[in-house]
Design an enzyme around this catalytic site. Structure first.
Site, short mmCIF file in Angstrom:
data_model
loop_
_atom_site.label_atom_id
_atom_site.label_comp_id
_atom_site.label_asym_id
_atom_site.label_seq_id
_atom_site.Cartn_x
_atom_site.Cartn_y
_atom_site.Cartn_z
N LYS A 1 -8.98 0.28 -6.22
CA LYS A 1 -8.34 -1.09 -6.02
C LYS A 1 -8.58 -2.09 -5.16
O LYS A 1 -8.28 -2.90 -4.53
CB LYS A 1 -6.42 0.01 -6.10
CG LYS A 1 -5.89 -1.04 -4.96
CD LYS A 1 -5.72 -2.59 -6.68
CE LYS A 1 -4.24 -3.44 -6.88
NZ LYS A 1 -4.20 -4.19 -5.06
N GLU B 1 -10.97 -9.68 -6.66
CA GLU B 1 -9.70 -11.21 -5.84
C GLU B 1 -9.80 -12.30 -5.61
O GLU B 1 -9.42 -13.06 -5.75
CB GLU B 1 -8.29 -10.87 -5.92
CG GLU B 1 -7.26 -11.00 -5.99
CD GLU B 1 -6.06 -9.55 -5.69
OE1 GLU B 1 -5.50 -9.10 -6.54
OE2 GLU B 1 -5.40 -9.76 -4.20
N LEU C 1 11.44 0.63 -1.90
CA LEU C 1 12.63 -0.35 -3.34
C LEU C 1 12.38 -1.94 -3.03
O LEU C 1 13.10 -2.07 -3.51
CB LEU C 1 13.75 0.41 -3.47
CG LEU C 1 14.34 1.80 -3.46
CD1 LEU C 1 15.66 2.19 -3.38
CD2 LEU C 1 13.44 2.06 -4.66
N1 LIG Z 1 3.90 -7.20 -3.77
C1 LIG Z 1 2.33 -7.02 -4.26
O1 LIG Z 1 1.98 -7.81 -5.80
C2 LIG Z 1 1.64 -5.90 -5.14
C3 LIG Z 1 2.23 -4.45 -3.52
N2 LIG Z 1 1.06 -3.78 -3.65
C4 LIG Z 1 1.43 -2.55 -2.25
O2 LIG Z 1 2.87 -1.88 -2.58
C5 LIG Z 1 3.10 -1.81 -1.55
C6 LIG Z 1 4.93 -2.05 -1.95
O3 LIG Z 1 4.39 -3.37 -1.75
P1 LIG Z 1 5.46 -4.08 -1.70
O4 LIG Z 1 6.66 -3.85 -2.90
O5 LIG Z 1 5.08 -5.94 -1.95
O6 LIG Z 1 6.01 -4.69 0.05
P2 LIG Z 1 8.22 -5.00 -0.18
O7 LIG Z 1 8.31 -5.18 1.36
O8 LIG Z 1 8.74 -5.85 -0.93
O9 LIG Z 1 9.21 -2.86 -0.69
C7 LIG Z 1 9.22 -2.71 0.63
C8 LIG Z 1 9.90 -1.13 0.56
O10 LIG Z 1 9.55 -0.18 1.06
C9 LIG Z 1 10.68 0.03 2.39
N3 LIG Z 1 10.19 0.88 3.19
C10 LIG Z 1 9.40 0.33 4.36
N4 LIG Z 1 9.10 1.63 4.71
C11 LIG Z 1 10.09 2.34 4.08
C12 LIG Z 1 10.29 3.64 4.96
N5 LIG Z 1 9.81 4.76 5.71
N6 LIG Z 1 11.10 4.15 3.66
C13 LIG Z 1 11.61 4.42 2.71
N7 LIG Z 1 11.40 3.01 2.14
C14 LIG Z 1 10.83 1.68 3.47
C15 LIG Z 1 11.23 -1.47 2.88
O11 LIG Z 1 12.33 -1.93 3.29
P3 LIG Z 1 12.49 -2.56 4.14
O12 LIG Z 1 12.56 -4.02 3.67
O13 LIG Z 1 14.43 -2.67 4.73
O14 LIG Z 1 11.16 -2.53 6.00
C16 LIG Z 1 10.84 -2.27 1.04
O15 LIG Z 1 12.56 -2.19 1.07
C17 LIG Z 1 2.49 -1.80 -0.29
O16 LIG Z 1 1.41 -1.16 0.11
C18 LIG Z 1 1.06 -2.93 -1.05
O17 LIG Z 1 0.38 -3.66 -0.08
C19 LIG Z 1 0.58 -3.58 -4.49
C20 LIG Z 1 0.18 -4.35 -5.21
C21 LIG Z 1 0.35 -5.50 -5.57
O1 LIG Z 2 -2.90 -5.96 -3.79
C1 LIG Z 2 -2.44 -7.44 -3.90
C2 LIG Z 2 -3.09 -7.97 -5.38
O2 LIG Z 2 -3.79 -7.02 -6.36
C3 LIG Z 2 -1.61 -7.39 -2.73
O3 LIG Z 2 -1.14 -8.80 -3.36
C4 LIG Z 2 -1.77 -7.97 -1.68
O4 LIG Z 2 -1.13 -8.20 -0.85
C5 LIG Z 2 -3.72 -8.71 -1.84
O5 LIG Z 2 -3.66 -8.34 -0.82
P1 LIG Z 2 -4.30 -9.44 0.15
O6 LIG Z 2 -2.13 -9.82 0.87
O7 LIG Z 2 -5.28 -9.15 1.49
O8 LIG Z 2 -4.04 -10.65 0.51
#
Ligand SMILES: NC(=O)C1=CN([C@@H]2O[C@H](COP(=O)(O)OP(=O)(O)OC[C@H]3O[C@@H](n4cnc5c(N)ncnc54)[C@H](OP(=O)(O)O)[C@@H]3O)[C@@H](O)[C@H]2O)C=CC1
Ligand SMILES: O=C(CO)[C@H](O)[C@H](O)COP(=O)(O)O
Length: 299
Positions: free
Chosen positions: A169, A176, A8
């Protein structure tokens, strides 16, 4: 529909909010109790473990993972698997490597969808672009959720078999990197060049009708507005890099030339060292072959 969401953070919370807004039910779990409490405040049913989340979902479970790519995905699947069967569907919406997704799909007791998610936290309002791989029936089953999480029906599609969503992706992220590099080089020349330019005004003008307008260019405009046209105290160190590395590795394996993507990845790695060995050696070699003066560190 009832959806279980695990993870979350920045992205998972958006999944929760958009699915709730579309009138579905959400059961939410995260390692962080605060994150679970905040999702509950927004209308989700809180779960205190992966097993508890699975119990609350009943039969035909629909589950979205939005945890960090890597070990967290495997740990979550290990906890989930005893509660899953072939009528259930698990979506991994994170940036997992496509080969790991293929292996996870084979090992998972449920139907497994690998879902590349693009749009970042700005997707809270606009919705995401979703690139999905895996069985057609599972994609069809999850379509109401994808409609809610994406910008709408046009914002998601099934790319093909297992792994194809995360493969697309991965390449998206390579593109990107290259786009960011191209904008960066253009603005650097404008900043260092012969006219005294307001780069925010340049970006705004380009964003209104120019061939090179884009969301990344809108983010350039925002950066100049918020940081100043010289980017203020923003450092020249670029983090991240895993998805770009995977793109280049795959391009080498497929023998497809991707010089722009490679160059932008190399630029990123280069940004992490301010005392480059290769530059120091070139400095010394110019003395070796031409007796050119060697610039020394204390000069
Ligand atoms: N941010 C971005 O722009 C983008 C991100 N992504 C991808 O989406 C995914 C999530 O990214 P993002 O939301 O940014 O990451 P965050 O770090 O904001 O959120 C991840 C969450 O998952 C929780 N978590 C970690 N391990 C577990 C577990 N085993 N069980 C339950 N909860 C867990 C974390 O808790 P805690 O903090 O307590 O560890 C944290 O709240 C990643 O794979 C990322 O690469 C894809 C596209 C864009
Ligand atoms: O997937 C994404 C955007 O499209 C995430 O923001 C990702 O973390 C970007 O890649 P990097 O961490 O290598 O900059």
């Amino acid at each position: 529909m009832q959806l279980g969401v695990i993870g979350l953070g920045r992205m998972g919370r958006i999944v929760v909010d958009r699915v709730l807004d579309a009138g579905h039910e959400v059961v939410a779990f995260d390692l962080s109790e605060e994150a679970v409490a905040a999702a509950a405040d927004a209308g989700a049913e809180p779960a205190d473990s992966v097993a508890d989340l699975a119990d609350r979902l009943g039969d035909d479970k629909r589950i979205w993972l939005m945890v960090p790519a890597g070990d967290a995905v495997d740990a979550t699947l290990d906890d989930l698997d005893p509660h899953l069967d072939g009528d259930d569907v698990v979506v991994d919406g994170g940036n997992s490597h496509f080969e790991k997704s293929v292996r996870r799909a084979e090992a998972c007791s449920a139907a497994y969808l690998d879902c590349g998610t693009s749009g970042g936290p700005a997707g809270a309002e606009l919705g995401f672009s979703l690139m999905i791989g895996g069985p057609q029936w599972a994609y069809d089953e999850m379509t109401p959720v994808f409609d809610a999480v994406a910008t709408g029906p046009a914002g998601h599609d099934r790319m093909g078999e297992a792994g194809s969503g995360h493969y697309v992706k991965m390449v998206h992220n390579g593109v990107e990197y290259a786009l960011m590099q191209a904008y960066g080089e253009g603005f650097e020349l404008l900043a260092e060049g012969r006219y005294d330019l307001d780069l925010e005004a340049v970006a705004r003008t380009w964003n209104n009708g120019a061939v090179i307008r884009s969301w990344l260019l809108e983010l350039c405009e925002e950066a100049f507005r918020e940081e100043g046209t010289d980017l203020g105290d923003v450092d020249d160190h670029i983090a991240g890099g895993s998805t770009g590395t995977w793109t280049v590795q795959e391009a080498l394996e497929q023998e497809v030339p991707v010089p722009l993507i490679y160059q932008s990845l190399a630029e990123r790695f280069g940004s992490r060292a301010d005392d480059r060995f290769s530059r120091r050696l070139a400095n010394r070699l110019r003395y070796g072959f031409g007796r050119h003066e060697v610039a020394r560190k204390d000069e």
